[in-house]
Write an enzyme that holds these catalytic residues in place. Structure first.
Site, short mmCIF file in Angstrom:
data_model
loop_
_atom_site.label_atom_id
_atom_site.label_comp_id
_atom_site.label_asym_id
_atom_site.label_seq_id
_atom_site.Cartn_x
_atom_site.Cartn_y
_atom_site.Cartn_z
N LYS A 191 -4.42 -79.99 56.21
CA LYS A 191 -3.53 -79.33 55.20
C LYS A 191 -2.04 -78.89 55.55
CE LYS A 191 -4.07 -74.40 54.92
NZ LYS A 191 -3.09 -73.93 54.82
N ASN A 192 -1.78 -78.28 56.87
CA ASN A 192 -0.74 -77.93 56.95
C ASN A 192 0.35 -78.99 57.17
OD1 ASN A 192 -1.68 -75.38 56.64
ND2 ASN A 192 -1.64 -74.65 58.95
N ARG A 220 1.62 -69.24 49.43
CA ARG A 220 2.82 -68.82 50.22
C ARG A 220 3.65 -70.20 50.58
NH1 ARG A 220 4.74 -66.96 54.17
NH2 ARG A 220 5.92 -65.08 54.17
N CYS A 224 0.75 -60.95 51.77
CA CYS A 224 0.03 -61.81 52.20
C CYS A 224 -0.97 -60.70 52.97
CB CYS A 224 0.38 -62.94 53.05
SG CYS A 224 -0.81 -63.79 53.46
N ARG A 231 4.22 -61.51 57.36
CA ARG A 231 4.56 -62.90 57.15
C ARG A 231 5.93 -62.65 56.55
NH1 ARG A 231 -0.40 -66.59 55.61
NH2 ARG A 231 0.98 -68.24 56.79
N ILE A 256 9.88 -63.82 56.14
CA ILE A 256 10.84 -65.06 55.89
C ILE A 256 12.21 -64.85 56.25
CG2 ILE A 256 9.55 -66.01 54.29
CD1 ILE A 256 11.31 -65.29 52.23
N ASP A 257 12.43 -63.83 57.14
CA ASP A 257 13.87 -63.59 57.67
C ASP A 257 14.44 -64.74 58.45
OD1 ASP A 257 11.87 -62.78 59.29
OD2 ASP A 257 13.22 -61.55 60.42
N ASP A 301 -5.25 -70.02 63.51
CA ASP A 301 -6.17 -70.44 62.44
C ASP A 301 -7.83 -70.84 63.10
OD1 ASP A 301 -4.39 -70.16 61.04
OD2 ASP A 301 -3.81 -72.42 60.57
N VAL A 329 -0.53 -63.60 66.74
CA VAL A 329 0.54 -64.28 65.80
C VAL A 329 0.59 -63.47 64.55
CG1 VAL A 329 1.13 -66.43 64.76
CG2 VAL A 329 0.00 -66.46 66.93
N ARG A 374 -9.11 -73.21 49.19
CA ARG A 374 -7.53 -73.33 49.69
C ARG A 374 -7.52 -74.71 50.83
NH1 ARG A 374 -4.77 -69.06 51.69
NH2 ARG A 374 -3.32 -70.77 52.13
C1 UD1 Z 1 1.81 -71.66 59.38
C2 UD1 Z 1 0.49 -71.96 59.02
C3 UD1 Z 1 -0.69 -70.93 59.16
C4 UD1 Z 1 -0.66 -70.71 60.61
C5 UD1 Z 1 0.50 -70.24 61.29
C6 UD1 Z 1 0.76 -69.96 62.65
C7 UD1 Z 1 1.03 -73.53 57.15
C8 UD1 Z 1 1.15 -73.42 55.63
N1 UD1 Z 1 0.58 -72.18 57.64
O1 UD1 Z 1 1.98 -70.38 58.75
O2 UD1 Z 1 -1.86 -71.65 58.80
O3 UD1 Z 1 -1.64 -69.56 60.86
O4 UD1 Z 1 1.55 -71.03 60.91
O5 UD1 Z 1 0.42 -71.18 63.30
O6 UD1 Z 1 1.62 -74.22 57.90
N2 UD1 Z 1 7.50 -64.61 61.12
C9 UD1 Z 1 8.68 -63.60 61.04
N3 UD1 Z 1 10.00 -63.99 60.45
C10 UD1 Z 1 9.89 -65.32 59.70
C11 UD1 Z 1 8.88 -66.45 59.78
C12 UD1 Z 1 7.70 -65.94 60.55
O7 UD1 Z 1 8.81 -62.62 61.51
O8 UD1 Z 1 10.92 -65.89 59.08
C13 UD1 Z 1 6.39 -64.24 61.79
C14 UD1 Z 1 5.36 -63.92 60.80
O9 UD1 Z 1 5.29 -62.71 60.13
C15 UD1 Z 1 3.94 -64.29 61.96
C16 UD1 Z 1 4.77 -65.03 62.80
O10 UD1 Z 1 6.02 -65.19 62.89
O11 UD1 Z 1 3.71 -63.09 62.38
C17 UD1 Z 1 4.11 -66.58 62.63
O12 UD1 Z 1 4.38 -67.16 61.35
P1 UD1 Z 1 4.74 -68.48 61.07
O13 UD1 Z 1 4.63 -69.43 62.22
O14 UD1 Z 1 5.82 -68.60 60.41
O15 UD1 Z 1 3.61 -68.92 60.23
P2 UD1 Z 1 3.59 -69.75 58.66
O16 UD1 Z 1 4.60 -70.92 58.79
O17 UD1 Z 1 3.48 -68.78 57.80
#
Ligand code: UD1
Length: 425
Positions: free
Chosen positions: A22-23, A93, A117, A122, A124-125, A306, A328, A398
Site C-alpha cells: 500500500k505505502n 491522509r 488522525c 501526525r 506536516i510541518d 505498522d 513513532v 483501507r
Molecule cells: C507513513 C506510513 C505509515 C507508517 C509511518 C511510519 C504511508 C501512507 N503511511 O506515515 O503507515 O506508520 O509512515 O513508518 O506511507 N512528523 C512530524 N512532522 C511532520 C511529519 C511527521 O512531526 O511533518 C511526525 C509524526 O507526527 C509521527 C512521526 O513523525 O509521529 C512519523 O511520521 P511519518 O514518518 O511522517 O509517517 P507518515 O508518512 O504519516
C-alpha cells in the site's frame, strides 16, 4: 456498515500470496503526476486507499484505469489541475503526498489540510518547511494548504525525525527542481526505496538510495517508458506470519519481501516462531509455546510501527510478560481496551504497553479503531475461543487486499455481513 464475523481456533494451513505494498503503491501513483507520458504499474493492491488515490489523480485531470492483469495505467492530464479536495484528503491522509509532485509539475498546489488522525498528531510541518526552503510560498487558508513556486530550487534539508511522508514529498519536489537538493536524516523505509527506483526509471537523478542522505539533481522532464512493478507488502506478510504463529498453524507465504523484513523475522524468531526459507516461500510454524519478548518501534530498519498491534496479539498469549514501546506515533495503543475485553491483560503507561500473557482470547464484539489495530483484532478473533464480531471494517479495507478470501483459503471461518445481521457458523 459491515462487520467481520470470525469463529476462532482453526489452525491456518496452506499457501498465501502477498499483494503489492500500500505505502509504495500510493506514493508511486502520486509520482506519476510528474510523468509527461503514460505510467504502467503492476502489483498494485486493490484496496480502498488505492481507489482514493486514483480519485485524487482523476480530480487533477489524469486518467486512471485498472486492467484485468492487475495493472494500473495512469495517463497524464491534458491540462493538470492543482486542487486535491477535502472529501478525498479526509478519507486518506496520505493524499498530502501530491503536494510535492504538483508543485514540481505545475508550480502550484492546493491540498486540503488532513483532518485529525486517530493514531497521533501526525503533523506536516517538515513537509511544509522543506518545500518553503526550496522556494515555495505556502499559506494555510480555509482548511487548505495553498502552495506556489515559480521555480523550486535545490537546497539542503535536514529533518529532525526521519519522516516517511516528508522525505517522499521533498524527494518528489526535488527531482524537477533547479539544482541539487540534499535531504539529510531521510527516512529509509523500503517503500521509499521503491519510489526512488520508480523515479529513477523515469529519468530522475537520485544518489544515496536506501541511506539517510539523499542527493537529488533536478531534471527538466520525467518519462515513463517501461512497466514498473510495486514491491510487495512487508506488513501484510508480517500479519499473515503472526496469523500462522498464533493459531499454531503452518503456512507458506509467497512474495514476501524478505530482504526488508529483518526486524519482523528476528522478533518472531525470538518469540519462538520458526521461519524457514523454502523454494515455495517463507514457511511459518510454531513448535512450542510463544515466548514473551520486548519490542520498540523505530523508523526503518527498526521494528515497524505498522506491525506493533499485530505483535501485541501474539504476545498477549505468550508465556510471561512483554513490554512493547511505541516510539513513532503518540496514540497507537487504541485497540488495547478492545483486546482487554477479549481477555487480554495489557496495561498502558505511554509509550509502553505491559502485556501479561494469558491462556487465550475469548470471542467478543469489538470495534476496529484504525487500519493496523483492526487487522490485529482479526488476528485475535482467529485465535479466540468462540465468535468475534469486528465492527467498522472499513478501516481494515483501507490496506488489506482480499483479507477474508486469503484467510478462508487457509482454513479460517470468517465472513463479512451487514452490521445488523447475525450469523451462525
Ligand atoms: C507513513 C506510513 C505509515 C507508517 C509511518 C511510519 C504511508 C501512507 N503511511 O506515515 O503507515 O506508520 O509512515 O513508518 O506511507 N512528523 C512530524 N512532522 C511532520 C511529519 C511527521 O512531526 O511533518 C511526525 C509524526 O507526527 C509521527 C512521526 O513523525 O509521529 C512519523 O511520521 P511519518 O514518518 O511522517 O509517517 P507518515 O508518512 O504519516
Amino acid at each position: 456498515m459491515e462487520k467481520l464475523v470470525i469463529r476462532g481456533e482453526n489452525k491456518l494451513e496452506g499457501i498465501v500470496k502477498i499483494s503489492g505494498a500500500k505505502n509504495a503503491a500510493l506514493k508511486i501513483m502520486a509520482a506519476s503526476i510528474l510523468s509527461d507520458d503514460k505510467v504502467m504499474l503492476k502489483n498494485v493492491p486493490r484496496i480502498k486507499d488505492v481507489f482514493v488515490m486514483a480519485k485524487v489523480l482523476e480530480e487533477l485531470g489524469m486518467k486512471v484505469n485498472f486492467n484485468k492483469s492487475r495493472g494500473l495505467i495512469i495517463a497524464p492530464a491534458s491540462s493538470l489541475k492543482h486542487e486535491a479536495p477535502y472529501e478525498l484528503v479526509n478519507q486518506m491522509r496520505a493524499s498530502i503526498i501530491v503536494l510535492g509532485p504538483l508543485l514540481a509539475k505545475v508550480g502550484k498546489a492546493c491540498v486540503a489540510l488532513p483532518g485529525g488522525c486517530n493514531i497521533g498528531l501526525r503533523k506536516i510541518d517538515f513537509h511544509l518547511r522543506g518545500l518553503e526552503k526550496m522556494g515555495a510560498k505556502i499559506r494555510l487558508e480555509h482548511g487548505f494548504i495553498e502552495a506556489e513556486a515559480d521555480v523550486l530550487k535545490g537546497t539542503e534539508i535536514d529533518f529532525n525525525f526521519p519522516s516517511v511522508g516528508a522525505t517522499e514529498n521533498i524527494l518528489m519536489a526535488a527531482v524537477k527542481a533547479k539544482g541539487t537538493t540534499i535531504i539529510k536524516n531521510a527516512a529509509r523505509e523500503p517503500e521509499i526505496l521503491d519510489l526512488i527506483y520508480f523515479l529513477k526509471q523515469m529519468g530522475a537523478k537520485i544518489k544515496g538510495a536506501g541511506t539517510s542522505t539523499l542527493i537529488i539533481e533536478g531534471v527538466d522532464k520525467l518519462h515513463s517508458s517501461q512497466e514498473y512493478s510495486v514491491v510487495s507488502d512487508r506488513i501484510e506478510a508480517g500479519t499473515f506470519m503472526v496469523a500462522a504463529a498464533l493459531t499454531g498453524g503452518n503456512i507458506v507465504i509467497q512474495n514476501a519481501p524478505t530482504n526488508f523484513m529483518g526486524m519482523i523475522i528476528d522478533k518472531l524468531t525470538e518469540a519462538g516462531i520458526t521461519i524457514d526459507e523454502t523454494s515455495e516461500g517463507l514457511r511459518i510454524f510454531r513448535k512450542g509455546e510463544i515466548k514473551a519478548i520486548d519490542i520498540s518501534t523505530l523508523p526503518y530498519p527498526g521494528f515497524p510501527t505498522d506491525m506493533q498491534a499485530q505483535m501485541m496479539i501474539l504476545l498477549s498469549i505468550a508465556k510471561g510478560a512483554s513490554i512493547v514501546t511505541e516510539n513513532v506515533f503518540e496514540n497507537r495503543f487504541m485497540l488495547v481496551d478492545e483486546l482487554n475485553r477479549m481477555g487480554a491483560d495489557i496495561y498502558i503507561q505511554d509509550p509502553h504497553a505491559v502485556i501479561k500473557g494469558v491462556d487465550g482470547f475469548i470471542g467478543s464484539p469489538v470495534r476496529a479503531t484504525d487500519l493496523r489495530g483492526g487487522a490485529a483484532l482479526v488476528l485475535a478473533g482467529l485465535a479466540a475461543k468462540g465468535v468475534t464480531e469486528i465492527m467498522d471494517v472499513f478501516h481494515i479495507d483501507r490496506g488489506y487486499e482480499n483479507l477474508e478470501a486469503k484467510l478462508k483459503s487457509l482454513g479460517a471461518d470468517i465472513a463479512r455481513i451487514d452490521e445488523q445481521e447475525s450469523l451462525k457458523f
